[in-house]
Scaffold this motif. Structure first.
Motif, PDB file in Angstrom:
ATOM      1  N   ALA A   1     -38.852 -20.602 -65.152  1.00 50.15           N
ATOM      2  CA  ALA A   1     -40.254 -20.431 -65.807  1.00 50.15           C
ATOM      3  C   ALA A   1     -41.231 -21.313 -65.134  1.00 50.15           C
ATOM      4  CB  ALA A   1     -39.890 -20.919 -67.401  1.00 50.15           C
ATOM      5  N   VAL A   2     -40.760 -22.580 -64.782  1.00 47.26           N
ATOM      6  CA  VAL A   2     -41.480 -23.612 -63.945  1.00 47.26           C
ATOM      7  C   VAL A   2     -41.996 -22.997 -62.750  1.00 47.26           C
ATOM      8  CG1 VAL A   2     -41.556 -25.777 -62.746  1.00 47.26           C
ATOM      9  CG2 VAL A   2     -40.552 -25.375 -64.926  1.00 47.26           C
ATOM     10  N   ALA A   3     -41.265 -22.206 -61.996  1.00 46.41           N
ATOM     11  CA  ALA A   3     -41.637 -21.371 -60.622  1.00 46.41           C
ATOM     12  C   ALA A   3     -42.761 -20.272 -60.930  1.00 46.41           C
ATOM     13  CB  ALA A   3     -40.385 -20.731 -60.075  1.00 46.41           C
ATOM     14  N   LEU A   4     -42.481 -19.555 -62.119  1.00 51.23           N
ATOM     15  CA  LEU A   4     -43.362 -18.295 -62.616  1.00 51.23           C
ATOM     16  C   LEU A   4     -44.887 -19.300 -62.801  1.00 51.23           C
ATOM     17  CD1 LEU A   4     -43.912 -15.420 -63.079  1.00 51.23           C
ATOM     18  CD2 LEU A   4     -43.010 -15.915 -65.476  1.00 51.23           C
ATOM     19  N   PHE A   5     -44.761 -20.494 -63.697  1.00 47.08           N
ATOM     20  CA  PHE A   5     -46.026 -20.980 -64.164  1.00 47.08           C
ATOM     21  C   PHE A   5     -46.832 -21.410 -62.892  1.00 47.08           C
ATOM     22  CE2 PHE A   5     -47.940 -24.988 -65.186  1.00 47.08           C
ATOM     23  CZ  PHE A   5     -48.894 -24.681 -66.281  1.00 47.08           C
ATOM     24  N   THR A   6     -46.132 -22.156 -62.005  1.00 41.56           N
ATOM     25  CA  THR A   6     -46.551 -22.659 -60.769  1.00 41.56           C
ATOM     26  C   THR A   6     -47.320 -21.548 -60.006  1.00 41.56           C
ATOM     27  OG1 THR A   6     -45.010 -24.412 -60.590  1.00 41.56           O
ATOM     28  CG2 THR A   6     -46.309 -23.954 -58.579  1.00 41.56           C
ATOM     29  N   ALA A   7     -46.795 -20.351 -59.778  1.00 42.05           N
ATOM     30  CA  ALA A   7     -47.186 -19.344 -58.851  1.00 42.05           C
ATOM     31  C   ALA A   7     -48.462 -18.708 -59.583  1.00 42.05           C
ATOM     32  CB  ALA A   7     -46.222 -18.381 -58.756  1.00 42.05           C
ATOM     33  N   LEU A   8     -48.427 -18.581 -60.994  1.00 47.34           N
ATOM     34  CA  LEU A   8     -49.531 -18.108 -61.711  1.00 47.34           C
ATOM     35  C   LEU A   8     -50.668 -18.916 -62.131  1.00 47.34           C
ATOM     36  CD1 LEU A   8     -47.526 -15.850 -64.379  1.00 47.34           C
ATOM     37  CD2 LEU A   8     -48.570 -15.126 -62.312  1.00 47.34           C
TER      38      LEU A   8
END
Length: 112
Positions: A88-95
């Motif tokens: 979720a943190v990776a997705l948040f960072t990418a988005l």
């Protein structure tokens, strides 16, 4: 109001800074925090730089997820919650880089 729009980017950079601080990489930590001051520079290259660094940051979170999950699996400990949180943190960072597509931010950074 642009501050609220940039909040995901700021939070992502602070999380990356905390991640690198925990790893003992103080120069990278300082770089993550200092880079936030570039958000005050209304140049067209600023959003592209932040978007590139956010994508790299997402890959760093995925790399960390892989390493930590491998350690947990080797120790026979549960790793699913770790995977969900870091994913979720990776997705948040990418988005987070998508905030620069908002018309107000796009107008701010298109000025030369």
């Amino acid at each position: 109001m642009n501050f609220l729009r940039l909040l995901p980017v700021i939070l992502s950079f602070l999380l990356l800074g905390a991640h690198f601080y925990r790893a003992g990489l103080m120069p990278v930590t300082v770089l993550c925090v200092a880079a936030l001051f570039l958000l005050f520079v209304p140049k067209p290259w600023v959003p592209r730089l932040f978007q590139a660094v956010l994508v790299l940051g997402a890959f760093e979170w995925l790399r960390t997820l892989y390493l930590f999950a491998q350690m947990r699996i080797a120790w026979g400990e549960p790793w699913t919650r770790l995977a969900v949180i870091l994913g979720a943190v990776a997705l948040f960072t990418a988005l987070s880089g998508l905030v620069f597509r908002h018309r107000n931010l796009a107008a701010r950074y298109q000025k030369t």
